[in-house]
Scaffold this motif. Structure first.
Motif, PDB file in Angstrom:
ATOM      1  N   ASP A   1      -4.238   7.915  -9.490  1.00 61.09           N
ATOM      2  CA  ASP A   1      -4.350   7.572 -10.903  1.00 61.09           C
ATOM      3  C   ASP A   1      -3.658   8.632 -11.749  1.00 61.09           C
ATOM      4  O   ASP A   1      -3.459   9.765 -11.316  1.00 61.09           O
ATOM      5  CB  ASP A   1      -5.822   7.472 -11.322  1.00 61.09           C
ATOM      6  N   ILE A   2      -3.298   8.269 -12.958  1.00 58.66           N
ATOM      7  CA  ILE A   2      -2.661   9.219 -13.862  1.00 58.66           C
ATOM      8  C   ILE A   2      -3.424   9.232 -15.181  1.00 58.66           C
ATOM      9  O   ILE A   2      -3.741   8.183 -15.733  1.00 58.66           O
ATOM     10  CB  ILE A   2      -1.173   8.867 -14.098  1.00 58.66           C
ATOM     11  N   ILE A   3      -3.742  10.438 -15.654  1.00 57.13           N
ATOM     12  CA  ILE A   3      -4.362  10.591 -16.967  1.00 57.13           C
ATOM     13  C   ILE A   3      -3.407  11.380 -17.839  1.00 57.13           C
ATOM     14  O   ILE A   3      -2.848  12.391 -17.421  1.00 57.13           O
ATOM     15  CB  ILE A   3      -5.736  11.277 -16.895  1.00 57.13           C
ATOM     16  N   ALA A   4      -3.192  10.906 -19.049  1.00 53.77           N
ATOM     17  CA  ALA A   4      -2.240  11.532 -19.967  1.00 53.77           C
ATOM     18  C   ALA A   4      -2.927  11.854 -21.288  1.00 53.77           C
ATOM     19  O   ALA A   4      -3.871  11.177 -21.695  1.00 53.77           O
ATOM     20  CB  ALA A   4      -1.049  10.601 -20.210  1.00 53.77           C
ATOM     21  N   ARG A   5      -2.455  12.917 -21.911  1.00 55.24           N
ATOM     22  CA  ARG A   5      -2.890  13.194 -23.285  1.00 55.24           C
ATOM     23  C   ARG A   5      -1.810  12.660 -24.210  1.00 55.24           C
ATOM     24  O   ARG A   5      -0.651  13.060 -24.136  1.00 55.24           O
ATOM     25  CB  ARG A   5      -3.073  14.692 -23.509  1.00 55.24           C
ATOM     26  N   LEU A   6      -2.209  11.742 -25.086  1.00 58.51           N
ATOM     27  CA  LEU A   6      -1.252  11.090 -25.966  1.00 58.51           C
ATOM     28  C   LEU A   6      -0.983  11.908 -27.224  1.00 58.51           C
ATOM     29  O   LEU A   6       0.002  11.699 -27.917  1.00 58.51           O
ATOM     30  CB  LEU A   6      -1.754   9.697 -26.355  1.00 58.51           C
ATOM     31  N   GLY A   7      -1.892  12.841 -27.511  1.00 56.90           N
ATOM     32  CA  GLY A   7      -1.768  13.634 -28.726  1.00 56.90           C
ATOM     33  C   GLY A   7      -3.111  13.701 -29.429  1.00 56.90           C
ATOM     34  O   GLY A   7      -3.909  12.763 -29.346  1.00 56.90           O
ATOM     35  N   GLY A   8      -3.365  14.816 -30.136  1.00 59.69           N
ATOM     36  CA  GLY A   8      -4.635  14.952 -30.832  1.00 59.69           C
ATOM     37  C   GLY A   8      -5.796  14.845 -29.857  1.00 59.69           C
ATOM     38  O   GLY A   8      -5.864  15.558 -28.855  1.00 59.69           O
TER      39      GLY A   8
ATOM     40  N   GLU B   1      16.015  23.127 -14.921  1.00 62.27           N
ATOM     41  CA  GLU B   1      16.059  21.712 -15.300  1.00 62.27           C
ATOM     42  C   GLU B   1      14.754  21.015 -14.931  1.00 62.27           C
ATOM     43  O   GLU B   1      14.234  20.194 -15.699  1.00 62.27           O
ATOM     44  CB  GLU B   1      17.239  21.022 -14.611  1.00 62.27           C
ATOM     45  N   ALA B   2      14.232  21.379 -13.736  1.00 60.94           N
ATOM     46  CA  ALA B   2      12.953  20.786 -13.318  1.00 60.94           C
ATOM     47  C   ALA B   2      11.834  21.189 -14.267  1.00 60.94           C
ATOM     48  O   ALA B   2      10.959  20.382 -14.604  1.00 60.94           O
ATOM     49  CB  ALA B   2      12.620  21.218 -11.887  1.00 60.94           C
ATOM     50  N   LEU B   3      11.883  22.452 -14.734  1.00 64.36           N
ATOM     51  CA  LEU B   3      10.876  22.925 -15.688  1.00 64.36           C
ATOM     52  C   LEU B   3      11.012  22.207 -17.015  1.00 64.36           C
ATOM     53  O   LEU B   3      10.007  21.834 -17.637  1.00 64.36           O
ATOM     54  CB  LEU B   3      11.018  24.439 -15.879  1.00 64.36           C
ATOM     55  N   LEU B   4      12.268  22.016 -17.444  1.00 64.88           N
ATOM     56  CA  LEU B   4      12.500  21.283 -18.695  1.00 64.88           C
ATOM     57  C   LEU B   4      11.992  19.846 -18.588  1.00 64.88           C
ATOM     58  O   LEU B   4      11.366  19.325 -19.511  1.00 64.88           O
ATOM     59  CB  LEU B   4      13.993  21.292 -19.046  1.00 64.88           C
ATOM     60  N   VAL B   5      12.290  19.225 -17.434  1.00 59.93           N
ATOM     61  CA  VAL B   5      11.809  17.852 -17.217  1.00 59.93           C
ATOM     62  C   VAL B   5      10.287  17.826 -17.195  1.00 59.93           C
ATOM     63  O   VAL B   5       9.657  16.950 -17.809  1.00 59.93           O
ATOM     64  CB  VAL B   5      12.381  17.293 -15.887  1.00 59.93           C
ATOM     65  N   TYR B   6       9.691  18.814 -16.512  1.00 61.89           N
ATOM     66  CA  TYR B   6       8.221  18.880 -16.455  1.00 61.89           C
ATOM     67  C   TYR B   6       7.643  19.049 -17.856  1.00 61.89           C
ATOM     68  O   TYR B   6       6.704  18.349 -18.239  1.00 61.89           O
ATOM     69  CB  TYR B   6       7.798  20.045 -15.561  1.00 61.89           C
ATOM     70  N   ASP B   7       8.227  19.999 -18.624  1.00 59.68           N
ATOM     71  CA  ASP B   7       7.726  20.230 -19.980  1.00 59.68           C
ATOM     72  C   ASP B   7       7.908  19.001 -20.852  1.00 59.68           C
ATOM     73  O   ASP B   7       7.075  18.724 -21.726  1.00 59.68           O
ATOM     74  CB  ASP B   7       8.462  21.427 -20.615  1.00 59.68           C
ATOM     75  N   ALA B   8       9.023  18.277 -20.626  1.00 59.64           N
ATOM     76  CA  ALA B   8       9.273  17.080 -21.432  1.00 59.64           C
ATOM     77  C   ALA B   8       8.302  15.960 -21.109  1.00 59.64           C
ATOM     78  O   ALA B   8       8.098  15.052 -21.930  1.00 59.64           O
ATOM     79  CB  ALA B   8      10.710  16.602 -21.215  1.00 59.64           C
ATOM     80  N   LEU B   9       7.686  16.015 -19.931  1.00 60.57           N
ATOM     81  CA  LEU B   9       6.817  14.927 -19.488  1.00 60.57           C
ATOM     82  C   LEU B   9       5.348  15.337 -19.420  1.00 60.57           C
ATOM     83  O   LEU B   9       4.514  14.551 -18.965  1.00 60.57           O
ATOM     84  CB  LEU B   9       7.268  14.423 -18.117  1.00 60.57           C
ATOM     85  N   HIS B  10       5.029  16.569 -19.860  1.00 62.60           N
ATOM     86  CA  HIS B  10       3.644  17.033 -19.774  1.00 62.60           C
ATOM     87  C   HIS B  10       3.204  17.687 -21.074  1.00 62.60           C
ATOM     88  O   HIS B  10       4.014  18.236 -21.827  1.00 62.60           O
ATOM     89  CB  HIS B  10       3.491  18.024 -18.608  1.00 62.60           C
ATOM     90  N   ASP B  11       1.920  17.621 -21.311  1.00 55.70           N
ATOM     91  CA  ASP B  11       1.306  18.208 -22.495  1.00 55.70           C
ATOM     92  C   ASP B  11       1.157  19.716 -22.297  1.00 55.70           C
ATOM     93  O   ASP B  11       0.654  20.167 -21.267  1.00 55.70           O
ATOM     94  CB  ASP B  11      -0.063  17.562 -22.727  1.00 55.70           C
ATOM     95  N   THR B  12       1.604  20.496 -23.279  1.00 60.76           N
ATOM     96  CA  THR B  12       1.597  21.952 -23.126  1.00 60.76           C
ATOM     97  C   THR B  12       0.182  22.525 -23.134  1.00 60.76           C
ATOM     98  O   THR B  12      -0.069  23.558 -22.506  1.00 60.76           O
ATOM     99  CB  THR B  12       2.407  22.610 -24.256  1.00 60.76           C
TER     100      THR B  12
END
Length: 613
Positions: free
Chosen positions: A250-257, A169-180
């Motif tokens: 700080d947090i950096i995210a990839r939004l896509g593309g 479940e933790a992995l699923l949550v991580y995958d759901a919240l992180h860029d592959t």
């Protein structure tokens, strides 16, 4: 030690210990009747009993019952049973004693953990009940122990399953919240953190945070030219550099593309966010070495500060402003940043309103076409028109194309709008041909956007429009910018060949302001070059501009192409263009873009336009 006459049984071995042989034999006889299924071992001393037990232990044979005489030489029964209890704490132990020895047996009961004591001579019924109960007690204890062990094992397995499920479940949550691809947080996680920051501002007026919206410049060119594998590696390498520029909080995210976003929490003022933006841009100054390719990268950044004064209601609103600010940075010059302000916010709301209303405008028939005449500069004779779309908004009135065309491009609505313009222009021109049959055939020039030109069915779409409207393909001119042709370089040649096979003529719009690569002019069969108004504006007073136009005209002649000058507003510009042998032109000197009624009046007069200005 006496030989055991019984065959070994599966239930275990009962041990009888007594220094009197006849009592041992009596015990054996009684037990053979009572304890069926059990083996019986007889020992004449404590030492012999310990030896038997050692052997049984080595062979992993259970001892469900020990019967021992109290009074024996060398080692009495109480001492023996005390020792045996340490090895067999669950085994029932029965002590046999003379009636006179009962007090000693009672004293030894706690120390030896007796199940029970029996007096000599024993009553067979009492003996039988005692042995059966002792064996039943042992079997029940063994069953309970086995059940407890099973339950313990089940509990351990359940705990392992729960732990595995929690990890999954933790992995699923991580995958759901992180860029592959990059391992960075994704849009979902970023939005959660921004929403949290917005809530913090509501109860802490001193709290400030910032969001930096990052878009890589010309990433599509890198992807298309070097392949998606190199493109992906570049994104991973860039994300690594970006992380090195930030604090742990700080947090950096990839939004896509090729889009990233950074959330900076607990900043002191706007300068902190600007400093980070500059640091991120500087991190891209060193080229990347990817599988033997040296790749240069840059980015445009939009900065939005969240505080009690900005009072954002949602992360979506803040990201929208950051996105628009980034595009503002890109328009003012790539590889830079822009800071969101209130004026930009007003522009944002205006653009959002335009974006919302655009989709309904086509259904409500709010778009109209105006037609700007194109004339022969030597005679002023009308040779055709350029179709220009206008939007008559029911509340805002006439909206400038400079306001809604970029929005239409960005949202993809330009595909639907462009198709409507093509169909309406062809329909109207065919109607005028029927209405003014004596007038010489006139061309219609229609601007084509990059998104239209990229459609797989673009040629078929135009063919269908010509079929529906009955307009002559030879009188249709499609105006395409240099940048559109170069961005679609691979497909351009095939697309243009198909269009020309239909008889459609092709024009390069705003020539000299885009890539200005002369090689494509030789490769592509084009009909017309349009000189951009920026060159025409100073043609009557700039020697440099005169020479540029002279060169463009000479180039067009050598390639067998016509030349049309845009934005002619004064007679001096007209005279200069005539002297440079420019054939055709358009501009306010002749006529501004006119509506249908004004064009019909113009066609009815059939006069040279240079005398109407």
């Amino acid at each position: 030690m006496l030989e055991n006459s019984s065959q070994p049984m599966n239930k275990g071995t009962i041990i009888c210990v007594d220094d009197e042989r006849n009592i041992l034999l009596s015990l054996h006889d009684s037990l053979s009747q009572i304890a069926t299924g059990y083996a019986i071992e007889l020992a004449e001393s404590g030492v012999a009993a310990l030896s038997i037990i050692t052997e049984l232990s080595q062979n992993q044979i259970e001892v469900p019952l020990i019967i021992c005489d109290r009074a024996m030489p060398e080692m009495d029964g109480a001492t023996l049973l005390t020792q045996l209890h340490q090895q067999f704490p669950k085994t029932p132990k029965i002590l046999i004693a003379e009636l006179a020895e009962i007090s000693h047996a009672i004293q030894a009961s706690d120390r030896t953990h007796l199940y029970r004591y029996i007096t000599k001579p024993w009553d067979e019924t009492d003996f039988s009940l005692t042995v059966r109960e002792a064996l039943r007690s042992y079997e029940q204890a063994k069953q309970i122990a086995a059940q407890n062990q099973t339950l313990k094992q089940m509990h351990l397995e359940l705990q392992r399953e729960i732990a595995n499920r929690r990890r999954a479940e933790a992995l699923l949550v991580y995958d759901a919240l992180h860029d592959t691809l990059t391992g960075l947080p994704n849009r979902t996680l970023l939005v959660e953190r921004i929403e949290q920051a917005i809530r913090t501002v509501r109860y802490d007026s001193t709290y400030q945070f910032a969001v930096l919206f990052i878009d890589l410049d010309r990433f599509k060119i890198i992807n298309d030219s070097l392949g998606h594998t190199i493109g992906d590696e570049l994104l991973v390498a860039i994300s690594t550099r970006f992380r090195q520029c930030l604090r742990n909080t700080d947090i950096i995210a990839r939004l896509g593309g090729d889009e990233f976003a950074v959330l900076l929490e607990e900043i002191q003022d706007t300068s902190d966010a600007i400093q980070i933006a500059q640091r991120l841009l500087e991190s891209l100054c060193t080229p990347f070495n990817l599988k033997g390719h040296t790749v240069a990268a840059s980015a445009s950044i939009g900065v939005v500060v969240g505080s009690s004064s900005t009072a954002y209601d949602s992360a979506a609103d803040l990201l929208r402003d950051a996105d628009l600010t980034m595009y503002h940075a890109k328009k003012t010059g790539r590889a830079g940043y822009a800071l969101f302000d209130r004026q930009l916010h007003v522009q944002t709301l205006k653009l959002l309103k335009i974006q919302s209303d655009l989709h309904q405008a086509l259904e409500r028939q709010e778009f109209i076409l105006c037609y700007q005449p194109i004339v022969a500069l030597s005679t002023g004779k009308l040779i055709g028109f350029e179709a220009l779309v206008r939007w008559h908004h029911p509340q805002q009135g006439l909206i400038s194309p400079g306001d809604f065309i970029p929005v239409a491009e960005e949202t993809g609505f330009i595909i639907f709008l462009g198709e409507w313009v093509l169909r309406e222009a062809c329909r109207q021109m065919h109607q005028w041909q029927l209405q003014f049959p004596l007038h010489s055939p006139l061309t219609i020039s229609v601007n084509i956007s990059g998104k239209q030109f990229s459609q797989v069915n673009f040629v078929q779409q135009i063919e269908q429009i010509l079929l529906e409207t009955g307009f002559d393909a030879h009188l249709l001119k499609l105006e395409i910018t240099e940048s559109v042709l170069m961005e679609n370089a691979q497909s351009s040649t095939s697309m243009l060949s198909q269009l020309q096979a239909l008889g459609i003529r092709l024009s390069i719009d705003d020539f000299g302001t885009g890539y200005s690569s002369l090689s494509y002019l030789h490769r592509l069969r084009l009909d017309t070059l349009k000189i951009d108004r920026s060159f025409v504006r100073d043609v009557d007073r700039s020697v440099e501009q005169i020479e540029i136009i002279r060169t463009i005209i000479a180039l067009a002649w050598n390639l067998g192409m016509d030349v049309v000058a845009e934005g002619i507003e004064t007679k001096k510009q007209l005279f200069q263009l005539r002297s440079l042998k420019c054939e055709y032109g358009q501009g306010y000197l002749f006529a501004k873009p006119l509506d249908r009624a004004a064009i019909e009046t113009l066609l009815a007069q059939d006069l040279p336009l240079q005398y109407l200005s």
